[in-house]
Design a protein around this motif. Structure first.
Motif, PDB file in Angstrom:
ATOM      1  N   LYS A  39       1.513   0.107  -4.361  1.00  0.00           N
ATOM      2  CA  LYS A  39       1.527   1.397  -4.042  1.00  0.00           C
ATOM      3  C   LYS A  39       0.202   2.912  -4.737  1.00  0.00           C
ATOM      4  O   LYS A  39      -0.115   3.683  -3.288  1.00  0.00           O
ATOM      5  N   ASP A  58      -1.445   5.518  -0.997  1.00  0.00           N
ATOM      6  CA  ASP A  58      -1.672   6.701  -1.486  1.00  0.00           C
ATOM      7  C   ASP A  58      -3.114   6.689  -1.347  1.00  0.00           C
ATOM      8  O   ASP A  58      -4.013   8.164  -0.577  1.00  0.00           O
ATOM      9  N   LYS A  66      -5.001   9.520   1.574  1.00  0.00           N
ATOM     10  CA  LYS A  66      -5.452  10.143   1.594  1.00  0.00           C
ATOM     11  C   LYS A  66      -6.837  10.131   2.751  1.00  0.00           C
ATOM     12  O   LYS A  66      -7.100  11.223   3.001  1.00  0.00           O
TER      13      LYS A  66
END
Length: 95
Positions: free
Chosen positions: A70, A74, A78
């Protein structure tokens, strides 16, 4: 040395935006050089991370793995957003 597919197509010329073509070409060459180096470092580190999957040497839970991936997902999201059109990032949406 292992050659990695970095997703950068050396045959594609960078856009020159109508002026300063030589300057933009130099900036593109710098981008390509740094990008290839950094992507290769990240690829090497992914392989090192994969070594931790050996259950003979390491103990981990499914929850540990979920947290790791995760976090990586993430961060990658980004990073990709930083390359998108700045106007698109600031648009409001109810989605």
């Amino acid at each position: 040395m292992i050659e990695e597919n970095t997703g950068i197509n050396a045959d594609v010329e960078p856009p020159m935006n109508g002026c300063g073509g030589d300057f933009n070409a130099k900036k593109h060459e710098k981008f390509k050089s740094l990008c290839e180096s950094r992507v290769n470092i990240i690829t090497k580190n992914f392989r090192l991370l994969s070594n931790l999957s050996n259950k003979k040497n390491y103990a981990y839970t499914d929850g540990d793995i979920d947290k790791v991936f995760k976090h990586l997902h993430d961060e990658l999201k980004k990073c990709k957003e930083n390359f998108s059109d700045k106007n698109e990032k600031n648009k409001f949406s109810l989605d």
